[in-house]
Design a protein around this motif. Structure first.
Motif, PDB file in Angstrom:
ATOM      1  N   ALA A  26       9.853  38.406   7.017  1.00 19.49           N
ATOM      2  CA  ALA A  26       9.522  38.883   8.362  1.00 19.49           C
ATOM      3  C   ALA A  26       8.461  38.005   9.022  1.00 19.49           C
ATOM      4  O   ALA A  26       8.572  37.645  10.198  1.00 19.49           O
ATOM      5  N   THR A  27       7.445  37.628   8.269  1.00 19.14           N
ATOM      6  CA  THR A  27       6.374  36.784   8.820  1.00 19.14           C
ATOM      7  C   THR A  27       6.897  35.396   9.148  1.00 19.14           C
ATOM      8  O   THR A  27       6.622  34.853  10.227  1.00 19.14           O
ATOM      9  N   VAL A  28       7.645  34.799   8.237  1.00 17.87           N
ATOM     10  CA  VAL A  28       8.179  33.457   8.469  1.00 17.87           C
ATOM     11  C   VAL A  28       9.194  33.485   9.606  1.00 17.87           C
ATOM     12  O   VAL A  28       9.276  32.548  10.405  1.00 17.87           O
ATOM     13  N   ARG A  29       9.939  34.572   9.733  1.00 18.48           N
ATOM     14  CA  ARG A  29      10.875  34.703  10.859  1.00 18.48           C
ATOM     15  C   ARG A  29      10.112  34.665  12.183  1.00 18.48           C
ATOM     16  O   ARG A  29      10.527  33.993  13.128  1.00 18.48           O
ATOM     17  N   ARG A  30       8.995  35.391  12.257  1.00 14.95           N
ATOM     18  CA  ARG A  30       8.181  35.368  13.487  1.00 14.95           C
ATOM     19  C   ARG A  30       7.659  33.957  13.771  1.00 14.95           C
ATOM     20  O   ARG A  30       7.674  33.495  14.916  1.00 14.95           O
ATOM     21  N   LEU A  31       7.184  33.271  12.736  1.00 12.63           N
ATOM     22  CA  LEU A  31       6.703  31.899  12.918  1.00 12.63           C
ATOM     23  C   LEU A  31       7.835  30.981  13.382  1.00 12.63           C
ATOM     24  O   LEU A  31       7.643  30.149  14.269  1.00 12.63           O
ATOM     25  N   ASN A  32       8.992  31.122  12.775  1.00 13.98           N
ATOM     26  CA  ASN A  32      10.145  30.293  13.115  1.00 13.98           C
ATOM     27  C   ASN A  32      10.567  30.543  14.565  1.00 13.98           C
ATOM     28  O   ASN A  32      10.879  29.599  15.300  1.00 13.98           O
ATOM     29  N   ALA A  59       8.602  31.756  17.023  1.00 13.69           N
ATOM     30  CA  ALA A  59       7.532  31.327  17.923  1.00 13.69           C
ATOM     31  C   ALA A  59       7.425  29.813  18.045  1.00 13.69           C
ATOM     32  O   ALA A  59       7.168  29.286  19.132  1.00 13.69           O
ATOM     33  N   HIS A  60       7.630  29.085  16.959  1.00 16.10           N
ATOM     34  CA  HIS A  60       7.380  27.646  16.961  1.00 16.10           C
ATOM     35  C   HIS A  60       8.632  26.787  17.031  1.00 16.10           C
ATOM     36  O   HIS A  60       8.547  25.609  17.389  1.00 16.10           O
ATOM     37  N   ARG A  61       9.772  27.367  16.686  1.00 20.39           N
ATOM     38  CA  ARG A  61      11.015  26.590  16.701  1.00 20.39           C
ATOM     39  C   ARG A  61      12.094  27.208  17.570  1.00 20.39           C
ATOM     40  O   ARG A  61      13.152  26.626  17.744  1.00 20.39           O
ATOM     41  N   GLY A  62      11.849  28.425  18.063  1.00 21.55           N
ATOM     42  CA  GLY A  62      12.843  29.106  18.879  1.00 21.55           C
ATOM     43  C   GLY A  62      14.039  29.583  18.072  1.00 21.55           C
ATOM     44  O   GLY A  62      15.109  29.818  18.632  1.00 21.55           O
ATOM     45  N   VAL A  79      11.072  27.397   4.089  1.00 25.47           N
ATOM     46  CA  VAL A  79       9.787  26.714   4.236  1.00 25.47           C
ATOM     47  C   VAL A  79       9.641  26.193   5.666  1.00 25.47           C
ATOM     48  O   VAL A  79      10.598  25.704   6.259  1.00 25.47           O
ATOM     49  N   LEU A  80       8.434  26.332   6.182  1.00 25.47           N
ATOM     50  CA  LEU A  80       8.071  25.758   7.473  1.00 25.47           C
ATOM     51  C   LEU A  80       6.852  24.871   7.264  1.00 25.47           C
ATOM     52  O   LEU A  80       5.967  25.202   6.476  1.00 25.47           O
ATOM     53  N   SER A  81       6.814  23.764   7.988  1.00 24.49           N
ATOM     54  CA  SER A  81       5.666  22.861   7.928  1.00 24.49           C
ATOM     55  C   SER A  81       5.105  22.696   9.328  1.00 24.49           C
ATOM     56  O   SER A  81       5.857  22.544  10.290  1.00 24.49           O
ATOM     57  N   PHE A  82       3.783  22.708   9.419  1.00 22.31           N
ATOM     58  CA  PHE A  82       3.093  22.558  10.683  1.00 22.31           C
ATOM     59  C   PHE A  82       2.099  21.405  10.563  1.00 22.31           C
ATOM     60  O   PHE A  82       0.922  21.608  10.260  1.00 22.31           O
ATOM     61  N   PRO A  83       2.574  20.170  10.774  1.00 22.54           N
ATOM     62  CA  PRO A  83       1.684  19.006  10.616  1.00 22.54           C
ATOM     63  C   PRO A  83       0.654  18.913  11.742  1.00 22.54           C
ATOM     64  O   PRO A  83       0.945  19.239  12.888  1.00 22.54           O
ATOM     65  N   THR A  84      -0.529  18.475  11.377  1.00 23.09           N
ATOM     66  CA  THR A  84      -1.587  18.249  12.353  1.00 23.09           C
ATOM     67  C   THR A  84      -1.341  16.955  13.123  1.00 23.09           C
ATOM     68  O   THR A  84      -1.607  16.879  14.314  1.00 23.09           O
ATOM     69  N   LEU A  86      12.126  23.219   8.107  1.00 25.07           N
ATOM     70  CA  LEU A  86      11.723  22.894   9.460  1.00 25.07           C
ATOM     71  C   LEU A  86      12.074  21.446   9.765  1.00 25.07           C
ATOM     72  O   LEU A  86      11.692  20.540   9.053  1.00 25.07           O
ATOM     73  N   GLU A  87      12.831  21.248  10.816  1.00 20.29           N
ATOM     74  CA  GLU A  87      13.169  19.917  11.284  1.00 20.29           C
ATOM     75  C   GLU A  87      12.040  19.499  12.222  1.00 20.29           C
ATOM     76  O   GLU A  87      12.068  19.810  13.413  1.00 20.29           O
ATOM     77  N   ASN A  88      11.038  18.883  11.682  1.00 15.11           N
ATOM     78  CA  ASN A  88       9.868  18.499  12.473  1.00 15.11           C
ATOM     79  C   ASN A  88      10.248  17.612  13.641  1.00 15.11           C
ATOM     80  O   ASN A  88      11.077  16.736  13.507  1.00 15.11           O
ATOM     81  N   ALA A  89       9.623  17.854  14.745  1.00 17.98           N
ATOM     82  CA  ALA A  89       9.809  16.996  15.910  1.00 17.98           C
ATOM     83  C   ALA A  89       8.737  15.923  15.866  1.00 17.98           C
ATOM     84  O   ALA A  89       7.715  16.006  16.517  1.00 17.98           O
TER      85      ALA A  89
END
Length: 189
Positions: free
Chosen positions: A59-65, A67-70, A77-82, A185-188
């Motif tokens: 549920a948490t990762v779904r919300r992140l996905n 919010a950040h990937r649409g 797994v999701l990655s959020f690089p700086t 996550l397919e990072n942009a």
């Protein structure tokens, strides 16, 4: 102040069920992240890297996905690089002191289901996903076949050092972008 303080790998267990299914999940994640950074030991500024790892539920990762990937679905797994392409930009354009590389989030239910479907131990699969996520933080990607081949080769070397079997061995001959069946996550970048 030490110009190259030791790297920090912070692991937060956001979903308590991780501890039910995986003994000492923090140790497993730290070990995999450390092995990833050690792969680049010739890159001395990585000694001051900071990585955050969150062990959450679907549920948490779904919300992140969403919010950040649409994408309104859970993923493993999701990655959020700086930084974008940090290995190419550094070290000339990096600040001194601790170097926050970014965050990695894993979704328990999806990770467990994927491990079971692939007949892999949960610990090995989590280690693989942490390595994969950390490589995204370092700017690696798998958007095309050449990038996927490079990234998967690095993953294989790290996992081999950890004593974990090649997660892509059964996928030989399949397009690299779908090898392993990972929903990463397919990072942009």
């Amino acid at each position: 102040m030490d110009p190259d303080p030791p790297s920090t790998i912070s692991v937060t267990v956001g979903a308590r069920a991780w501890r039910t299914h995986l003994p000492d999940p923090k140790r497993i994640c730290r070990h995999a992240a450390r092995a990833t950074l050690d792969q680049f030991s010739r890159t001395p500024w990585l000694a001051r890297a900071e990585i955050g790892i969150r062990l959450d539920d679907d549920a948490t990762v779904r919300r992140l996905n969403a919010a950040h990937r649409g994408k309104d679905r859970a993923t493993d797994v999701l990655s959020f690089p700086t930084f974008d392409r940090i290995l190419e930009a550094a070290p000339g354009h990096l600040p001194t002191g601790p170097l926050p590389l970014g965050d990695v989030a894993l979704a328990l239910e999806t990770v467990r289901a994927d491990a079971e479907a692939a007949a892999k131990s949960l610990a090995d699969h989590v280690s693989h996903l942490v390595v994969h996520g950390c490589l995204h933080l370092l700017g690696y990607d798998h958007q095309n076949a050449a990038d996927a081949e490079l990234m998967e080769g690095i993953e294989r070397r790290i996992l081999d050092r950890l004593g974990i079997a090649d997660p892509y061995a059964a996928d030989r001959g399949r397009p690299a972008s779908v090898a392993g069946g990972m929903q990463v996550l397919e990072n942009a970048l």
